[in-house]
Design a protein around this motif. Sequence first.
Motif, PDB file in Angstrom:
ATOM      1  N   LYS A  60       0.831  -1.206   0.000  1.00  0.00           N
ATOM      2  CA  LYS A  60       0.000   0.000   0.000  1.00  0.00           C
ATOM      3  C   LYS A  60       0.866   1.257   0.000  1.00  0.00           C
ATOM      4  CE  LYS A  60      -4.094  -1.921   2.247  1.00  0.00           C
ATOM      5  NZ  LYS A  60      -4.944  -1.876   3.449  1.00  0.00           N
ATOM      6  N   SER A  61       1.956   1.227   0.730  1.00  0.00           N
ATOM      7  CA  SER A  61       2.867   2.359   0.788  1.00  0.00           C
ATOM      8  C   SER A  61       3.510   2.609  -0.580  1.00  0.00           C
ATOM      9  CB  SER A  61       3.945   2.103   1.840  1.00  0.00           C
ATOM     10  OG  SER A  61       4.878   3.150   1.865  1.00  0.00           O
ATOM     11  N   LEU A  62       3.944   1.546  -1.226  1.00  0.00           N
ATOM     12  CA  LEU A  62       4.520   1.659  -2.567  1.00  0.00           C
ATOM     13  C   LEU A  62       3.493   2.237  -3.538  1.00  0.00           C
ATOM     14  CD1 LEU A  62       6.850   1.111  -4.572  1.00  0.00           C
ATOM     15  CD2 LEU A  62       5.890  -1.186  -4.872  1.00  0.00           C
ATOM     16  N   PHE A  63       2.261   1.786  -3.436  1.00  0.00           N
ATOM     17  CA  PHE A  63       1.199   2.283  -4.302  1.00  0.00           C
ATOM     18  C   PHE A  63       0.967   3.781  -4.083  1.00  0.00           C
ATOM     19  CE2 PHE A  63      -3.307   3.177  -5.141  1.00  0.00           C
ATOM     20  CZ  PHE A  63      -3.364   2.833  -6.491  1.00  0.00           C
ATOM     21  N   ARG A  64       0.924   4.199  -2.821  1.00  0.00           N
ATOM     22  CA  ARG A  64       0.718   5.624  -2.522  1.00  0.00           C
ATOM     23  C   ARG A  64       1.850   6.475  -3.104  1.00  0.00           C
ATOM     24  NH1 ARG A  64      -1.260   3.439   2.396  1.00  0.00           N
ATOM     25  NH2 ARG A  64       0.784   3.654   3.360  1.00  0.00           N
ATOM     26  N   ARG A  65       3.102   5.993  -2.957  1.00  0.00           N
ATOM     27  CA  ARG A  65       4.241   6.731  -3.526  1.00  0.00           C
ATOM     28  C   ARG A  65       4.163   6.762  -5.048  1.00  0.00           C
ATOM     29  NH1 ARG A  65       7.034   3.489   0.069  1.00  0.00           N
ATOM     30  NH2 ARG A  65       8.090   2.400  -1.630  1.00  0.00           N
ATOM     31  N   ALA A  66       3.751   5.654  -5.638  1.00  0.00           N
ATOM     32  CA  ALA A  66       3.642   5.585  -7.098  1.00  0.00           C
ATOM     33  C   ALA A  66       2.585   6.556  -7.610  1.00  0.00           C
ATOM     34  CB  ALA A  66       3.309   4.155  -7.532  1.00  0.00           C
ATOM     35  N   ILE A  67       1.448   6.597  -6.938  1.00  0.00           N
ATOM     36  CA  ILE A  67       0.371   7.511  -7.347  1.00  0.00           C
ATOM     37  C   ILE A  67       0.799   8.964  -7.162  1.00  0.00           C
ATOM     38  CG2 ILE A  67      -1.959   8.313  -6.742  1.00  0.00           C
ATOM     39  CD1 ILE A  67      -1.924   5.779  -8.451  1.00  0.00           C
ATOM     40  N   ALA A  68       1.479   9.256  -6.061  1.00  0.00           N
ATOM     41  CA  ALA A  68       1.941  10.633  -5.842  1.00  0.00           C
ATOM     42  C   ALA A  68       2.938  11.042  -6.934  1.00  0.00           C
ATOM     43  CB  ALA A  68       2.597  10.745  -4.457  1.00  0.00           C
ATOM     44  N   THR A  69       3.828  10.144  -7.307  1.00  0.00           N
ATOM     45  CA  THR A  69       4.800  10.440  -8.354  1.00  0.00           C
ATOM     46  C   THR A  69       4.099  10.589  -9.693  1.00  0.00           C
ATOM     47  OG1 THR A  69       6.482   9.188  -7.140  1.00  0.00           O
ATOM     48  CG2 THR A  69       6.925   9.651  -9.460  1.00  0.00           C
ATOM     49  N   LEU A  70       3.131   9.735  -9.973  1.00  0.00           N
ATOM     50  CA  LEU A  70       2.357   9.848 -11.214  1.00  0.00           C
ATOM     51  C   LEU A  70       1.630  11.183 -11.269  1.00  0.00           C
ATOM     52  CD1 LEU A  70       1.267   8.587 -13.841  1.00  0.00           C
ATOM     53  CD2 LEU A  70      -0.570   7.560 -12.465  1.00  0.00           C
ATOM     54  N   ARG A  71       1.034  11.560 -10.155  1.00  0.00           N
ATOM     55  CA  ARG A  71       0.307  12.841 -10.093  1.00  0.00           C
ATOM     56  C   ARG A  71       1.258  14.001 -10.387  1.00  0.00           C
ATOM     57  NH1 ARG A  71      -2.218  12.290  -5.259  1.00  0.00           N
ATOM     58  NH2 ARG A  71      -3.984  11.341  -6.299  1.00  0.00           N
ATOM     59  N   THR A  72       2.467  13.931  -9.828  1.00  0.00           N
ATOM     60  CA  THR A  72       3.471  14.973 -10.066  1.00  0.00           C
ATOM     61  C   THR A  72       3.816  15.055 -11.551  1.00  0.00           C
ATOM     62  OG1 THR A  72       4.392  14.678  -7.864  1.00  0.00           O
ATOM     63  CG2 THR A  72       5.789  15.767  -9.484  1.00  0.00           C
ATOM     64  N   HIS A  73       4.010  13.902 -12.187  1.00  0.00           N
ATOM     65  CA  HIS A  73       4.321  13.874 -13.625  1.00  0.00           C
ATOM     66  C   HIS A  73       3.163  14.431 -14.441  1.00  0.00           C
ATOM     67  CE1 HIS A  73       8.211  11.922 -13.751  1.00  0.00           C
ATOM     68  NE2 HIS A  73       7.788  10.984 -12.919  1.00  0.00           N
ATOM     69  N   LEU A  74       1.939  14.133 -14.042  1.00  0.00           N
ATOM     70  CA  LEU A  74       0.773  14.609 -14.785  1.00  0.00           C
ATOM     71  C   LEU A  74       0.571  16.108 -14.630  1.00  0.00           C
ATOM     72  CD1 LEU A  74      -1.766  11.707 -14.133  1.00  0.00           C
ATOM     73  CD2 LEU A  74      -0.672  12.301 -16.309  1.00  0.00           C
ATOM     74  N   GLU A  75       0.955  16.653 -13.484  1.00  0.00           N
ATOM     75  CA  GLU A  75       0.807  18.088 -13.246  1.00  0.00           C
ATOM     76  C   GLU A  75       1.793  18.913 -14.049  1.00  0.00           C
ATOM     77  OE1 GLU A  75       1.048  18.357  -9.009  1.00  0.00           O
ATOM     78  OE2 GLU A  75      -1.026  17.709  -8.735  1.00  0.00           O
ATOM     79  N   LYS A  76       2.885  18.291 -14.490  1.00  0.00           N
ATOM     80  CA  LYS A  76       3.889  19.002 -15.287  1.00  0.00           C
ATOM     81  C   LYS A  76       3.320  19.280 -16.598  1.00  0.00           C
ATOM     82  CE  LYS A  76       7.917  17.033 -13.046  1.00  0.00           C
ATOM     83  NZ  LYS A  76       9.060  16.189 -13.181  1.00  0.00           N
TER      84      LYS A  76
END
Length: 184
Positions: free
Chosen positions: A168-184
């Motif tokens: 679950k922790s890995l998933f949360r980090r992955a989603i946060a990183t994906l969100r960061t990439h999408l916001e760029k």
Amino acid sequence: METITDSLLQDPTDELLIQQFKDGKQDAFDALYYRHLPKVYKRVRYVIPENDVEDVTQEIFIAALNSLSSFRGDARFSTWLRTLTNHKVAEFYRKRTRKQEPPLSPLSDASKHTTGSTSTAIEERIYLQRALQNLPDNYREIILLRFAEDLQFNEIAEMTDQNLEATKSLFRRAIATLRTHLEK
């Protein structure tokens, strides 16, 4: 003679179907194909441009058919097929790189493909594909397992030999990183 429908009604395991295929029953592969096609197609659709999804999916199942006789069963068939899928996706991008093509369709192509979808939806899909390609492998994999294959966290944890909280922790980090990439 047993038909594919009869086989599916009995719902044999993947391992039994593989053994039947190795014993010469060609329709056993058909049952494996129809069982796993939706997940493979959905996974490929997340990472490959729309125009190439069907071709890459077909290449995956052709490779599976050609290699199934050597399948040893060291891993579950679904894991083996997922690995094969990842190899074929990587091969797709290696071939495109050699041809000097961009890894994904340019956003300007989105306006040309509006059948059944709005150009905004297609643009969003292209953004998502680009963002997924920029993620570290372990982040991309957990997102694909969760969304493309619809696996629950406990199934992902079991598959990856991690505890549930780490998954679950890995998933949360992955989603946060994906969100960061999408916001760029």
